[in-house]
Motif scaffolding. Structure first.
Motif, PDB file in Angstrom:
ATOM      1  N   MET A   1       0.841  -1.174   0.000  1.00  0.00           N
ATOM      2  CA  MET A   1       0.000   0.000   0.000  1.00  0.00           C
ATOM      3  C   MET A   1       0.889   1.240   0.000  1.00  0.00           C
ATOM      4  SD  MET A   1      -3.045   1.196   2.576  1.00  0.00           S
ATOM      5  CE  MET A   1      -2.129   1.127   4.068  1.00  0.00           C
ATOM      6  N   GLU A   2       0.486   2.228  -0.752  1.00  0.00           N
ATOM      7  CA  GLU A   2       1.145   3.525  -0.779  1.00  0.00           C
ATOM      8  C   GLU A   2       0.137   4.554  -0.278  1.00  0.00           C
ATOM      9  OE1 GLU A   2       2.295   4.439  -4.777  1.00  0.00           O
ATOM     10  OE2 GLU A   2       3.495   2.633  -4.986  1.00  0.00           O
ATOM     11  N   TYR A   3       0.639   5.655   0.270  1.00  0.00           N
ATOM     12  CA  TYR A   3      -0.275   6.739   0.608  1.00  0.00           C
ATOM     13  C   TYR A   3       0.447   8.066   0.552  1.00  0.00           C
ATOM     14  CZ  TYR A   3       1.651   7.567   5.271  1.00  0.00           C
ATOM     15  OH  TYR A   3       2.471   7.904   6.308  1.00  0.00           O
ATOM     16  N   SER A   4      -0.332   9.107   0.449  1.00  0.00           N
ATOM     17  CA  SER A   4       0.176  10.461   0.511  1.00  0.00           C
ATOM     18  C   SER A   4      -0.882  11.311   1.195  1.00  0.00           C
ATOM     19  CB  SER A   4       0.455  11.003  -0.895  1.00  0.00           C
ATOM     20  OG  SER A   4       0.977  12.309  -0.824  1.00  0.00           O
ATOM     21  N   GLU A   5      -0.457  12.262   1.966  1.00  0.00           N
ATOM     22  CA  GLU A   5      -1.387  13.118   2.693  1.00  0.00           C
ATOM     23  C   GLU A   5      -1.321  14.529   2.147  1.00  0.00           C
ATOM     24  OE1 GLU A   5      -1.804  14.803   7.222  1.00  0.00           O
ATOM     25  OE2 GLU A   5      -1.194  12.714   6.940  1.00  0.00           O
ATOM     26  N   GLY A   6      -2.463  15.139   1.955  1.00  0.00           N
ATOM     27  CA  GLY A   6      -2.537  16.506   1.484  1.00  0.00           C
ATOM     28  C   GLY A   6      -3.571  17.259   2.290  1.00  0.00           C
ATOM     29  N   ARG A   7      -3.919  18.434   1.813  1.00  0.00           N
ATOM     30  CA  ARG A   7      -4.944  19.226   2.480  1.00  0.00           C
ATOM     31  C   ARG A   7      -5.884  19.801   1.427  1.00  0.00           C
ATOM     32  NH1 ARG A   7      -0.482  21.858   1.864  1.00  0.00           N
ATOM     33  NH2 ARG A   7      -0.430  24.040   1.268  1.00  0.00           N
ATOM     34  N   LEU A   8      -7.103  20.068   1.851  1.00  0.00           N
ATOM     35  CA  LEU A   8      -8.110  20.585   0.944  1.00  0.00           C
ATOM     36  C   LEU A   8      -7.750  21.989   0.491  1.00  0.00           C
ATOM     37  CD1 LEU A   8     -10.793  19.858  -0.372  1.00  0.00           C
ATOM     38  CD2 LEU A   8     -11.943  20.884   1.592  1.00  0.00           C
ATOM     39  N   GLY A   9      -7.800  22.192  -0.804  1.00  0.00           N
ATOM     40  CA  GLY A   9      -7.562  23.506  -1.393  1.00  0.00           C
ATOM     41  C   GLY A   9      -8.879  24.136  -1.805  1.00  0.00           C
ATOM     42  N   TYR A 116     -26.492  15.387 -21.395  1.00  0.00           N
ATOM     43  CA  TYR A 116     -27.897  15.534 -21.765  1.00  0.00           C
ATOM     44  C   TYR A 116     -28.530  16.400 -20.680  1.00  0.00           C
ATOM     45  CZ  TYR A 116     -32.852  14.414 -22.116  1.00  0.00           C
ATOM     46  OH  TYR A 116     -34.209  14.499 -22.195  1.00  0.00           O
ATOM     47  N   LEU A 117     -29.065  17.517 -21.041  1.00  0.00           N
ATOM     48  CA  LEU A 117     -29.649  18.520 -20.142  1.00  0.00           C
ATOM     49  C   LEU A 117     -28.593  19.176 -19.263  1.00  0.00           C
ATOM     50  CD1 LEU A 117     -33.003  16.803 -19.090  1.00  0.00           C
ATOM     51  CD2 LEU A 117     -32.680  18.631 -20.769  1.00  0.00           C
ATOM     52  N   VAL A 118     -28.092  18.476 -18.229  1.00  0.00           N
ATOM     53  CA  VAL A 118     -27.131  19.086 -17.317  1.00  0.00           C
ATOM     54  C   VAL A 118     -26.326  18.017 -16.585  1.00  0.00           C
ATOM     55  CG1 VAL A 118     -28.674  19.207 -15.300  1.00  0.00           C
ATOM     56  CG2 VAL A 118     -26.869  20.915 -15.567  1.00  0.00           C
ATOM     57  N   VAL A 119     -25.083  18.333 -16.303  1.00  0.00           N
ATOM     58  CA  VAL A 119     -24.265  17.564 -15.360  1.00  0.00           C
ATOM     59  C   VAL A 119     -23.731  18.576 -14.349  1.00  0.00           C
ATOM     60  CG1 VAL A 119     -22.112  16.274 -15.002  1.00  0.00           C
ATOM     61  CG2 VAL A 119     -23.611  15.678 -16.901  1.00  0.00           C
ATOM     62  N   GLU A 120     -23.912  18.265 -13.073  1.00  0.00           N
ATOM     63  CA  GLU A 120     -23.385  19.092 -11.991  1.00  0.00           C
ATOM     64  C   GLU A 120     -22.153  18.396 -11.448  1.00  0.00           C
ATOM     65  OE1 GLU A 120     -26.497  19.956  -9.038  1.00  0.00           O
ATOM     66  OE2 GLU A 120     -27.863  19.091 -10.530  1.00  0.00           O
ATOM     67  N   ALA A 121     -21.070  19.139 -11.294  1.00  0.00           N
ATOM     68  CA  ALA A 121     -19.829  18.552 -10.799  1.00  0.00           C
ATOM     69  C   ALA A 121     -19.261  19.433  -9.689  1.00  0.00           C
ATOM     70  CB  ALA A 121     -18.808  18.410 -11.926  1.00  0.00           C
ATOM     71  N   VAL A 122     -18.651  18.781  -8.695  1.00  0.00           N
ATOM     72  CA  VAL A 122     -17.945  19.485  -7.635  1.00  0.00           C
ATOM     73  C   VAL A 122     -16.506  18.989  -7.657  1.00  0.00           C
ATOM     74  CG1 VAL A 122     -17.844  20.022  -5.178  1.00  0.00           C
ATOM     75  CG2 VAL A 122     -20.062  19.605  -6.263  1.00  0.00           C
ATOM     76  N   VAL A 123     -15.569  19.924  -7.819  1.00  0.00           N
ATOM     77  CA  VAL A 123     -14.145  19.609  -7.861  1.00  0.00           C
ATOM     78  C   VAL A 123     -13.531  20.011  -6.526  1.00  0.00           C
ATOM     79  CG1 VAL A 123     -11.927  20.090  -8.985  1.00  0.00           C
ATOM     80  CG2 VAL A 123     -14.035  20.011 -10.354  1.00  0.00           C
ATOM     81  N   PHE A 124     -12.875  19.055  -5.872  1.00  0.00           N
ATOM     82  CA  PHE A 124     -12.170  19.300  -4.623  1.00  0.00           C
ATOM     83  C   PHE A 124     -10.673  19.214  -4.912  1.00  0.00           C
ATOM     84  CE2 PHE A 124     -16.212  17.369  -3.537  1.00  0.00           C
ATOM     85  CZ  PHE A 124     -16.694  18.181  -2.519  1.00  0.00           C
ATOM     86  N   GLU A 125      -9.983  20.322  -4.817  1.00  0.00           N
ATOM     87  CA  GLU A 125      -8.545  20.361  -5.047  1.00  0.00           C
ATOM     88  C   GLU A 125      -7.825  19.858  -3.791  1.00  0.00           C
ATOM     89  OE1 GLU A 125      -5.484  23.682  -6.741  1.00  0.00           O
ATOM     90  OE2 GLU A 125      -6.829  24.318  -5.121  1.00  0.00           O
ATOM     91  N   ILE A 126      -6.794  19.040  -3.980  1.00  0.00           N
ATOM     92  CA  ILE A 126      -5.966  18.569  -2.869  1.00  0.00           C
ATOM     93  C   ILE A 126      -4.563  19.135  -3.062  1.00  0.00           C
ATOM     94  CG2 ILE A 126      -5.030  16.594  -1.633  1.00  0.00           C
ATOM     95  CD1 ILE A 126      -7.414  14.951  -2.726  1.00  0.00           C
ATOM     96  N   LEU A 127      -4.089  19.876  -2.066  1.00  0.00           N
ATOM     97  CA  LEU A 127      -2.779  20.512  -2.111  1.00  0.00           C
ATOM     98  C   LEU A 127      -1.752  19.687  -1.356  1.00  0.00           C
ATOM     99  CD1 LEU A 127      -3.950  24.157  -1.333  1.00  0.00           C
ATOM    100  CD2 LEU A 127      -3.455  23.168  -3.580  1.00  0.00           C
ATOM    101  N   GLY A 128      -0.499  19.765  -1.782  1.00  0.00           N
ATOM    102  CA  GLY A 128       0.597  19.111  -1.068  1.00  0.00           C
ATOM    103  C   GLY A 128       0.633  17.607  -1.203  1.00  0.00           C
ATOM    104  N   LEU A 129      -0.074  17.067  -2.170  1.00  0.00           N
ATOM    105  CA  LEU A 129      -0.152  15.621  -2.351  1.00  0.00           C
ATOM    106  C   LEU A 129       1.018  15.139  -3.195  1.00  0.00           C
ATOM    107  CD1 LEU A 129      -2.250  13.436  -1.556  1.00  0.00           C
ATOM    108  CD2 LEU A 129      -3.233  13.705  -3.824  1.00  0.00           C
ATOM    109  N   GLY A 130       1.697  14.103  -2.744  1.00  0.00           N
ATOM    110  CA  GLY A 130       2.774  13.510  -3.526  1.00  0.00           C
ATOM    111  C   GLY A 130       2.209  12.404  -4.394  1.00  0.00           C
ATOM    112  N   ALA A 131       1.664  12.770  -5.546  1.00  0.00           N
ATOM    113  CA  ALA A 131       1.002  11.796  -6.415  1.00  0.00           C
ATOM    114  C   ALA A 131       1.261  12.131  -7.872  1.00  0.00           C
ATOM    115  CB  ALA A 131      -0.501  11.797  -6.147  1.00  0.00           C
ATOM    116  N   ARG A 132       1.378  11.090  -8.677  1.00  0.00           N
ATOM    117  CA  ARG A 132       1.495  11.210 -10.136  1.00  0.00           C
ATOM    118  C   ARG A 132       0.744  10.036 -10.751  1.00  0.00           C
ATOM    119  NH1 ARG A 132       3.553  15.540 -11.719  1.00  0.00           N
ATOM    120  NH2 ARG A 132       5.514  16.322 -10.996  1.00  0.00           N
ATOM    121  N   ARG A 133       0.255  10.228 -11.958  1.00  0.00           N
ATOM    122  CA  ARG A 133      -0.356   9.130 -12.718  1.00  0.00           C
ATOM    123  C   ARG A 133       0.641   8.769 -13.803  1.00  0.00           C
ATOM    124  NH1 ARG A 133      -5.060   7.202 -12.336  1.00  0.00           N
ATOM    125  NH2 ARG A 133      -6.014   9.039 -11.426  1.00  0.00           N
TER     126      ARG A 133
END
Length: 150
Positions: A1-9, A116-133
């Motif tokens: 398991m890997e993990y990284s901790e960040g904070r909500l931006g 179709y009609l509408v899509v509602e989206a909420v984006v939560f930014e995470i700061l300080g995260l050590g992550a890459r795809r």
């Protein structure tokens, strides 16, 4: 398991209009707002799209995916993760459930997903995260690579 901790931006609420492509619209928005890491929750409906509903056999690397082309009005909700790719650009991985009448599918939205009609989206930014795809040679997929950070 890997993990990284960040904070909500920052938190963004987005409304996608009829005919807008969910995938490319989110990609453009994230690049414009310079959101490198985070998560997205969304709900609404899709007119058309492509969904990968798993492999035919659970092999690594996965082969022969079940590809479902969506046409008509499909109710949807889903979640996505955002991590920078190898070049630093935000890379989004979207999973959704879609339903129309008595047919329900769940999988990975790929290529195109027209609203179709509408899509509602909420984006939560995470700061300080050590992550890459990054491309995982074993699976042949771009998977998250996490490093421990505090």
């Amino acid at each position: 398991m890997e993990y990284s901790e960040g904070r909500l931006g920052r938190v963004f609420v987005i409304r996608l209009e009829d005919g807008e492509d969910l995938i490319s619209s989110l990609d453009r928005f994230l690049a414009e707002k310079e959101v490198a890491s985070g998560t997205i929750l969304f709900l609404g409906a899709l007119r058309r799209g492509r969904l990968i509903a798993g492999p035919r056999e659970p092999t690594i690397p996965p082969t022969s995916p079940f590809v479902e082309d969506l046409e008509g009005g499909w109710e949807t909700f889903g979640v996505a993760t955002i991590y920078p790719g190898g070049g630093g650009e935000p890379r989004v991985h979207i999973h959704a459930s879609v339903g129309r009448s008595d047919k329900v599918l769940t999988g990975c939205l790929r290529e195109r997903a027209d609203t179709y009609l509408v899509v509602e989206a909420v984006v939560f930014e995470i700061l300080g995260l050590g992550a890459r795809r990054l491309l995982d040679e074993r699976s042949g997929l771009c998977l998250p690579v996490l490093e421990e950070r505090f």
